[in-house]
Design an enzyme around this catalytic site. Structure first.
Site, PDB file in Angstrom:
ATOM      1  N   GLY A  11      -4.785  10.571  -3.198  1.00 58.04           N
ATOM      2  CA  GLY A  11      -3.593  10.075  -3.878  1.00 58.04           C
ATOM      3  C   GLY A  11      -3.980   9.491  -5.229  1.00 58.04           C
ATOM      4  CE  LYS A 207       5.027  -5.801   0.680  1.00 64.36           C
ATOM      5  NZ  LYS A 207       4.532  -5.768  -0.684  1.00 64.36           N
ATOM      6  CG  ASN A 272      12.112  -4.334  -1.570  1.00 66.08           C
ATOM      7  OD1 ASN A 272      12.882  -3.538  -1.051  1.00 66.08           O
ATOM      8  ND2 ASN A 272      10.828  -4.075  -1.736  1.00 66.08           N
TER       9      ASN A 272
END
Lengths: 367, 367
Positions: A11, A207, A272
């Protein structure tokens, strides 16, 4: 035949690139490792017509995902995942989890005997039919190798800049403890290894739910006390969730970087929190804000909240997790954000005092 | 003779006034308590010539320290501390700790038999000759009563506003657990009682040291990862300090509001953080900034850091607490703020993995 170990990074987004800089520098100092670190690059054509992998190998920089930071020259981009992985003794998995399964299938049965992995991927895998599976377990299932996890308060650009931080590695085989620490630790990237991989990985996913809750509190203008309470109750639900679904975790793991540190960062910075705040302030849905604020990318918190809710419903345990449940219902527009606090006012954490409970039940205490 | 219990609040600053609103409302609902709650007011003459105690009793508002919030009318200001306390079964101590000893001396031997207290005072008492004493222990020594403690992420103005928050009560006699919870808990002020008073009280003092460290990080512009690491390492040193000096504490207590929640609030809001940030940004001393930013009031973090350092030096344990030590040295201008991170790069928390340590020592592990 050389007995030196090879490392491959699977990645090359911004986190993968930041970690490749660390691993690339570290292997040069470690006599038991080959210098070359292959990094698998999902090939892309850049706006100027060049190939991403070629730019990485010529300029030693991921100009698309981590511009401004050079790789050490021993980090070599490889576009064929089998080619990148076949000699590797240690594989570092760091890619968006929606591409994981498809990307790894070609590797099946082609890895070196004794190879093992470490996953830096946050979130849960959702098997067909619902439920939750840990990403490290999914990789283990596909490739039949041991997979450790690395999670912490590690925003990629700050790691790339070399700003001091900590991380947590949860190992599934304590014999790999030292090699994991050697491979990742630097003066500015401090590693604590714990023998509690499930808890480390669960923290990295849960979280984000709490981050959404913190964003609602900010949007509602509730102040520091309330935000601290929501963060703390979120942490308590993270611990409880781990106890219920991944028994055997240690309380001390939640004090590591993967636990309290990453949670705090997510609840004060982090997208978020930011999008959830906007939900309250502008009265728009998360889907709309994902388009407006994130260029259509999906936010991880609401997704994880839905997956967790599926598990809780199945065990009829929603009432034990009122914060997770309320956040999910707000994300689904079943509940207005203004009702989140009402849902946690009588939290199970407030109903009894754990250390006294048993004595109380046994009638030993006068209260 | 009535068997109903009396409560007295000893102190009437903004926190004392906010808590008096809660206690005043609660006793009215509790059949085992007298309605009247006496609050000891250190008499002051206001700018308009009126007496503070008279204004409180006429307008039911502490116009000087908590303007805008009414007391319930059963909260009655009393300016003589003996008069305020003599019938009390429960005394709530909430005043600046520098006035405590002097204020309490007149009460010696004059309290009701069986009376007990709860301290809301944060910080340590420094006995002549140095060292540290817990405030609750000092009160116990002067008045010979049991003293519980109440600490949490509780900024007084937000508590007064009725914004949702949590608090922790550490009891020293578990038979008082229920009365402590009944007296303080409301729908928006949620109480968790733990049997670990020392740890609760120590958290309330040590968090301010970490708040200073967080301010230095902010001033240096180090970003979220570094700040999270400093907060976490601060928490680890808080736990370790408690282990060393107050053995027997429970790890779970640090997950309560008095621990992680209050710490986070202190490190993101809070004046210790704010002044420490200014130290770095403006290159001024703490003493100068106390004058400029706090109207001459002393900041608690640097003081506590000095007291803690005295203890650590005595035990030759400075190296085990590199963050507390660095913060103290920066406050004393022995070290520039820019060196704080260098001092914690090789933190004891990074040197070994607690769960493995024993096995390693016993030669059971291959690493």
């Amino acid at each position: 035949m050389s007995t030196k170990k090879n490392v491959a990074i699977i990645g090359s987004g911004n986190w993968g690139s930041a970690i490749a800089r660390i691993v690339g520098d570290n292997v040069k100092k470690l006599p038991s490792y080959h210098d070359i670190v292959k990094i698998w690059v999902y090939e892309e054509t850049l706006k100027d017509g060049r190939k991403l992998s070629e730019v990485i190998n010529e300029e030693h920089e991921n100009v698309k995902y981590l511009p401004g930071y050079k790789f050490p020259s021993n980090v070599v981009a490889v576009t064929d995942i089998v080619e990148a992985s076949k000699d590797a003794d240690i594989l570092v998995f760091v890619m968006p989890h929606q591409f994981l399964e498809r990307s790894l299938l070609p590797l099946k049965g082609k890895l070196k005997p004794g190879a093992f992995g470490v996953s830096l991927i946050k979130g849960f895998h959702i098997p067909p039919g619902g439920g939750i599976r840990l990403i490290s377990c999914l990789i283990n299932e596909i490739l039949d190798i041991t997979v450790h996890v690395l999670m912490g308060a590690n925003l990629a650009p700050e790691v790339a800049e070399g700003k001091f931080c900590e991380t947590t590695i949860g190992v599934r085989d304590i014999n790999h403890m030292k090699s994991m620490k050697d491979l990742f630790q630097t003066d500015n990237f401090r590693v604590v290894v714990v023998d509690d991989a499930d808890a480390v990985e669960v923290c990295g996913a849960l979280k984000n739910i709490v981050g959404v809750g913190a964003g609602f509190v900010d949007g509602l203008g509730y102040g520091d006390n309330t935000k601290a309470a929501v963060i703390r109750l979120g942490l308590m639900e993270m611990i409880k969730f781990t106890e219920v679904f991944y028994p055997g975790a240690k309380l001390s793991t939640f004090f590591e970087s993967c636990g309290v540190a990453d949670l705090v960062t997510t609840c004060y910075g982090g997208r978020n929190r930011r999008v959830a705040e906007a939900v309250v302030k502008h009265g728009k849905s998360i889907a709309t804000l994902e388009k407006e604020m994130l260029d259509g990318q999906r936010l991880q918190g609401p997704e994880t909240a839905a997956e967790v809710n599926y598990m809780l419903k199945e065990k009829q345990m929603e009432a034990r997790f009122p914060l997770f449940t309320a956040i999910h219902r707000i994300c689904e527009q079943e509940l207005p954000p203004s009702e989140m606090i009402d849902c946690i006012k009588v939290h199970p954490e407030h109903l009894y005092e754990p250390s006294f409970l048993q004595d109380l039940e046994e009638g030993k205490l006068e209260v």
